[in-house]
Scaffold this motif. Structure first.
Motif, PDB file in Angstrom:
ATOM      1  N   SER A   1       1.043  -1.253   0.002  1.00 14.26           N
ATOM      2  CA  SER A   1       0.066   0.102   0.113  1.00 14.26           C
ATOM      3  C   SER A   1       0.938   1.208   0.037  1.00 14.26           C
ATOM      4  CB  SER A   1      -0.900  -0.144   1.202  1.00 14.26           C
ATOM      5  OG  SER A   1      -1.022   1.242   1.612  1.00 14.26           O
ATOM      6  N   ILE A   2       0.274   2.387  -0.660  1.00 16.38           N
ATOM      7  CA  ILE A   2       1.291   3.526  -0.938  1.00 16.38           C
ATOM      8  C   ILE A   2       1.233   4.406   0.286  1.00 16.38           C
ATOM      9  CG2 ILE A   2       1.618   3.256  -3.255  1.00 16.38           C
ATOM     10  CD1 ILE A   2      -0.961   5.551  -1.809  1.00 16.38           C
ATOM     11  N   SER A   3       0.667   4.174   1.367  1.00 15.41           N
ATOM     12  CA  SER A   3       0.531   4.878   2.800  1.00 15.41           C
ATOM     13  C   SER A   3       0.146   4.170   3.612  1.00 15.41           C
ATOM     14  CB  SER A   3      -0.054   6.152   2.420  1.00 15.41           C
ATOM     15  OG  SER A   3      -1.631   6.131   2.105  1.00 15.41           O
ATOM     16  N   GLU A   4       0.361   4.330   4.748  1.00 15.16           N
ATOM     17  CA  GLU A   4       0.033   3.705   6.196  1.00 15.16           C
ATOM     18  C   GLU A   4      -1.569   4.052   6.219  1.00 15.16           C
ATOM     19  OE1 GLU A   4       0.903   1.720   8.254  1.00 15.16           O
ATOM     20  OE2 GLU A   4      -0.862   2.058   9.822  1.00 15.16           O
ATOM     21  N   TYR A   5      -2.054   5.260   5.766  1.00 17.17           N
ATOM     22  CA  TYR A   5      -3.346   5.523   5.834  1.00 17.17           C
ATOM     23  C   TYR A   5      -4.138   4.340   5.002  1.00 17.17           C
ATOM     24  CZ  TYR A   5      -7.631   7.030   3.822  1.00 17.17           C
ATOM     25  OH  TYR A   5      -9.313   7.248   3.281  1.00 17.17           O
ATOM     26  N   LEU A   6      -3.709   4.236   3.655  1.00 16.55           N
ATOM     27  CA  LEU A   6      -4.486   3.431   2.889  1.00 16.55           C
ATOM     28  C   LEU A   6      -4.304   1.935   3.586  1.00 16.55           C
ATOM     29  CD1 LEU A   6      -5.942   2.964   0.282  1.00 16.55           C
ATOM     30  CD2 LEU A   6      -3.984   2.707  -0.905  1.00 16.55           C
ATOM     31  N   ARG A   7      -3.481   1.384   4.157  1.00 14.94           N
ATOM     32  CA  ARG A   7      -3.113   0.400   4.671  1.00 14.94           C
ATOM     33  C   ARG A   7      -4.174   0.006   5.765  1.00 14.94           C
ATOM     34  NH1 ARG A   7      -1.955  -2.516   8.734  1.00 14.94           N
ATOM     35  NH2 ARG A   7      -1.705  -0.742  10.111  1.00 14.94           N
ATOM     36  N   GLN A   8      -4.374   0.980   6.525  1.00 13.03           N
ATOM     37  CA  GLN A   8      -5.403   1.096   7.937  1.00 13.03           C
ATOM     38  C   GLN A   8      -6.848   0.915   7.239  1.00 13.03           C
ATOM     39  OE1 GLN A   8      -4.466   0.465  11.189  1.00 13.03           O
ATOM     40  NE2 GLN A   8      -6.596   0.065  11.168  1.00 13.03           N
ATOM     41  N   ARG A   9      -6.933   1.721   6.106  1.00 21.66           N
ATOM     42  CA  ARG A   9      -8.308   1.766   5.509  1.00 21.66           C
ATOM     43  C   ARG A   9      -8.637   0.420   5.004  1.00 21.66           C
ATOM     44  NH1 ARG A   9     -11.413   6.271   2.884  1.00 21.66           N
ATOM     45  NH2 ARG A   9     -13.477   5.143   2.493  1.00 21.66           N
ATOM     46  N   THR A  10      -7.911  -0.307   4.459  1.00 24.00           N
ATOM     47  CA  THR A  10      -7.746  -1.597   3.713  1.00 24.00           C
ATOM     48  C   THR A  10      -8.354  -2.550   4.978  1.00 24.00           C
ATOM     49  OG1 THR A  10      -6.284  -0.913   2.039  1.00 24.00           O
ATOM     50  CG2 THR A  10      -7.017  -3.360   2.286  1.00 24.00           C
ATOM     51  N   VAL A  11      -7.571  -2.494   5.869  1.00 32.14           N
ATOM     52  CA  VAL A  11      -7.784  -3.511   7.055  1.00 32.14           C
ATOM     53  C   VAL A  11      -9.204  -3.074   7.531  1.00 32.14           C
ATOM     54  CG1 VAL A  11      -7.150  -3.814   9.492  1.00 32.14           C
ATOM     55  CG2 VAL A  11      -5.374  -3.613   7.612  1.00 32.14           C
ATOM     56  N   ASP A  12      -9.619  -1.711   7.710  1.00 35.83           N
ATOM     57  CA  ASP A  12     -10.881  -1.422   8.191  1.00 35.83           C
ATOM     58  C   ASP A  12     -11.855  -1.770   7.468  1.00 35.83           C
ATOM     59  OD1 ASP A  12      -9.328  -0.323  10.304  1.00 35.83           O
ATOM     60  OD2 ASP A  12      -9.577   1.706   9.754  1.00 35.83           O
ATOM     61  N   VAL A  13     -12.001  -1.153   6.143  1.00 36.97           N
ATOM     62  CA  VAL A  13     -13.005  -1.536   5.239  1.00 36.97           C
ATOM     63  C   VAL A  13     -13.414  -3.197   4.762  1.00 36.97           C
ATOM     64  CG1 VAL A  13     -13.623  -1.098   3.054  1.00 36.97           C
ATOM     65  CG2 VAL A  13     -12.891   0.521   4.437  1.00 36.97           C
ATOM     66  N   PHE A  14     -12.176  -3.678   4.712  1.00 42.15           N
ATOM     67  CA  PHE A  14     -12.082  -5.225   4.052  1.00 42.15           C
ATOM     68  C   PHE A  14     -11.722  -6.523   5.131  1.00 42.15           C
ATOM     69  CE2 PHE A  14     -11.522  -2.515   0.317  1.00 42.15           C
ATOM     70  CZ  PHE A  14     -12.365  -2.987  -0.633  1.00 42.15           C
ATOM     71  N   GLY A  15     -11.653  -5.803   6.233  1.00 40.06           N
ATOM     72  CA  GLY A  15     -11.199  -6.872   7.330  1.00 40.06           C
ATOM     73  C   GLY A  15     -10.189  -7.705   7.075  1.00 40.06           C
ATOM     74  N   VAL A  16      -9.135  -7.270   6.215  1.00 39.56           N
ATOM     75  CA  VAL A  16      -8.006  -7.985   5.862  1.00 39.56           C
ATOM     76  C   VAL A  16      -7.078  -8.267   6.804  1.00 39.56           C
ATOM     77  CG1 VAL A  16      -6.133  -8.239   4.234  1.00 39.56           C
ATOM     78  CG2 VAL A  16      -8.444  -7.278   3.545  1.00 39.56           C
ATOM     79  N   ARG A  17      -6.685  -9.670   7.143  1.00 42.32           N
ATOM     80  CA  ARG A  17      -5.903  -9.945   8.161  1.00 42.32           C
ATOM     81  C   ARG A  17      -4.344 -10.165   7.775  1.00 42.32           C
ATOM     82  NH1 ARG A  17     -10.344 -12.070  11.311  1.00 42.32           N
ATOM     83  NH2 ARG A  17     -10.091 -14.078  10.546  1.00 42.32           N
ATOM     84  N   ARG A  18      -4.182 -10.283   6.576  1.00 47.46           N
ATOM     85  CA  ARG A  18      -2.795 -10.790   6.062  1.00 47.46           C
ATOM     86  C   ARG A  18      -1.937  -9.384   6.182  1.00 47.46           C
ATOM     87  NH1 ARG A  18      -2.063 -12.167   0.311  1.00 47.46           N
ATOM     88  NH2 ARG A  18       0.012 -11.245   1.111  1.00 47.46           N
ATOM     89  N   GLU A  19      -0.557  -9.612   5.867  1.00 46.76           N
ATOM     90  CA  GLU A  19       0.354  -8.262   6.056  1.00 46.76           C
ATOM     91  C   GLU A  19      -0.049  -7.567   4.853  1.00 46.76           C
ATOM     92  OE1 GLU A  19       4.217  -8.836   4.965  1.00 46.76           O
ATOM     93  OE2 GLU A  19       4.893  -7.057   6.010  1.00 46.76           O
ATOM     94  N   ILE A  20       0.161  -6.364   5.130  1.00 47.00           N
ATOM     95  CA  ILE A  20      -0.100  -5.321   3.817  1.00 47.00           C
ATOM     96  C   ILE A  20       1.123  -4.530   4.105  1.00 47.00           C
ATOM     97  CG2 ILE A  20      -1.179  -3.366   2.770  1.00 47.00           C
ATOM     98  CD1 ILE A  20      -3.960  -4.415   3.628  1.00 47.00           C
TER      99      ILE A  20
END
Ligand code: GMT
Length: 379
Positions: free
Chosen positions: A149-168
Motif C-alpha cells: 500500500s502506498i501509505s499507512e493511511y491506505l493500509r489501515q483503511r484496507t484493514v478497516d473496510v475489508f477486514g483483511v488480516r494478512r500483512e500489507i
C-alpha cells in the motif's frame, strides 16, 4: 529479476507510479515487461531492459462488454511463459489482481508464478468499496502472494473496510530527485505570467475527488491580495466546469488550462505554490513531485497527505473546501519571500531524504525477493 508490471497506462497516479517503478527497476538491472492495453504514458520507447506487451481485446457481437480481464490474464500467462517472468506486479486491484490470479492458475502446471498487488487509493476507497466490487476486491487482496500500500493511511483503511488480516506492506510513493529538481531562475515562467505574477500549479485527472473548482476559487481569492497566475495541468470530467467558473469569477485571464502533459517535470519548477485541494488523497503523488522541485504544497488534511506534507514545515494543510484558509496560505507564500524560500528548501529536502527513488526502490526489491522465495506472509 524478471518482472511483469500491469497498470492503467493512461493518466492517473497509479499508472505513473507503476511506470516510474519499471524504469527505476530496469535502471538497476532488472528486466521489466509492461503488460497493458496501451503503452504507459511516461514510458519513452527504447529504454534498455524494458519491454511492452499490448493486450488486444477483440470484440464480438455477443460481448456487450469486451472481457479485458480475460484477455489480460491470457497475455500475462503467455508473457510469463515466453520470457520466464519471476513475478507479476499489478497496480490497482481491479481487475488487474484477478487477471494475475488467473494467469497464475494457468501457469500452475508449468511452475509457480507469484503476484503482488499494490493498492493505490480509489481501488479501495471508492471503486473497491462499491457493493458490486467489494467481494472481488477483498478476494483479490486475499489471493495475492504479496500486497503493498502506498501509505499507512491506505493500509489501515484496507484493514478497516475489508477486514483483511494478512500483512500489507507499506511502501510509500517515490520521486526521482534527479529528474524532478528545482529551477531557482524559474526559466520560462514569463511565458504564462508576462507581468511577473507568481505561478500556482495544479496537476490531476480533474475528477470530482480532486475538487478542481476549489483551485479556481483559491486563485480568485489569492489574486485579490497578490499577483498570481494558475496553471491547470491535466484533463477530466470537471475541466469544463472549472473553465466556466474561471469566466464566472472573471479570472479566466489568470488561469491557463494546459491539458494532459507528458513532461510535468518541466512545469513544476516554474511554480511557487502547488494546490492540492482534494476531498481525499491516499498519498498525493503530484504534491511529492512538486516538493522535489522545491514547490511547497497548499493541500488538504485528508487520507495519507499528512504522511507526506508536514504542516508549517514543507507545506500547509487545511480542511477540504475551506477556500479562505487555503487562499490565505497561498498569499502568505506569495508575499513572504523568506517563508517561501525556507519551505521550498524543506520541500526539496523532504523529497530527497524521505521519498527519493534510491530509498524506496530497494524496499520493492526486498519485497520481491521475499515473495518470490515464499517468505511473505499470506492470508
Ligand atoms: O486519484 C488519482 O489521481 C488516481 C489514482 C490512481 O490510482 O491512479 O491515484 C491514487 O494513486 C496515486 C498514486 O499512488 C496517489 O498518489 C493518489 O493519492 C491516489 N488517489 C486517491 O487516493 C484519490
Amino acid at each position: 529479476m524478471k518482472v511483469g508490471i500491469t497498470c492503467y497506462p493512461t493518466y492517473g497516479g497509479s499508472g505513473i507510479v507503476a511506470t516510474e517503478l519499471g524504469l527505476e527497476l530496469a535502471n538497476r538491472g532488472h528486466e521489466v515487461h509492461f503488460i497493458s492495453y496501451a503503452n504507459p504514458i511516461r514510458l519513452d520507447p527504447g529504454v534498455p531492459r524494458i519491454h511492452y506487451h499490448e493486450v488486444d481485446v477483440s470484440t464480438y457481437p455477443l460481448f456487450q462488454y469486451p472481457p479485458y480481464c480475460l484477455a489480460l490474464a491470457s497475455r500475462m500467462a503467455e508473457v510469463a511463459d515466453s520470457y520466464g517472468l519471476d513475478l507479476l506486479h499489478v497496480h490497482y486491484a481491479i481487475p488487474h489482481s484477478i487477471a494475475a490470479m488467473l494467469a497464475q492458475q494457468m501457469m500452475a502446471p508449468v511452475r509457480r508464478l507469484p503476484f503482488i498487488t499494490t493498492l493505490h487509493g480509489t481501488d479501495i476507497t471508492l471503486v473497491g468499496a462499491e457493493p458490486s466490487y467489494f467481494p472481488i476486491t477483498r478476494f483479490s487482496i486475499e489471493q495475492s502472494d504479496g500486497v503493498t500500500s502506498i501509505s499507512e493511511y491506505l493500509r489501515q483503511r484496507t484493514v478497516d473496510v475489508f477486514g483483511v488480516r494478512r500483512e500489507i506492506r507499506v511502501i510509500e510513493n517515490f520521486v526521482n530527485c534527479d529528474v524532478y529538481r528545482p529551477d531557482p531562475q524559474k526559466t520560462g515562467a514569463r511565458e504564462y505570467a508576462p507581468e511577473g505574477e507568481k505561478l500556482l500549479i495544479h496537476i490531476s485527472n480533474f475528477r470530482p475527488v480532486k475538487r478542481v473548482l476549489d483551485c479556481i476559487r483559491i486563485l480568485a481569492e489569492a489574486a485579490k491580495r497578490a499577483p498570481a497566475h494558475l496553471l491547470m495541468v491535466g484533463d477530466g470530467p470537471d475541466r469544463g466546469a472549472a473553465e466556466h467558473l474561471a469566466r464566472e469569477l472573471k479570472v479566466e485571464h489568470r488561469v491557463s488550462f494546459l491539458g494532459k502533459q507528458n513532461h510535468v517535470e518541466r512545469l513544476f519548477p516554474l511554480a511557487h505554490v502547488l494546490l492540492l485541494p482534494s476531498e481525499l488523497e491516499s498519498f498525493g503523488l503530484a504534491a511529492l513531485e512538486g516538493m522535489a522541485c522545491g514547490v511547497p504544497p497548499v493541500a488538504t488534511r485528508v487520507g495519507g497527505v499528512p504522511e507526506l506534507v508536514r504542516h508549517g514545515v514543507d507545506g500547509f494543510l487545511e480542511q477540504p473546501g475551506d477556500i479562505a484558509a487555503q487562499a490565505a496560505r497561498v498569499v502568505e507564500l506569495l508575499r513572504d519571500e523568506a517563508l517561501h524560500d525556507r519551505m521550498a528548501r524543506e520541500s526539496r529536502r523532504s523529497a530527497q531524504e524521505r521519498f527519493c527513488s534510491d530509498r524506496i526502490i530497494p524496499q520493492y526489491e526486498r519485497y520481491y525477493d521475499e515473495v518470490v522465495n515464499g517468505r511473505a506472509q499470506a492470508a
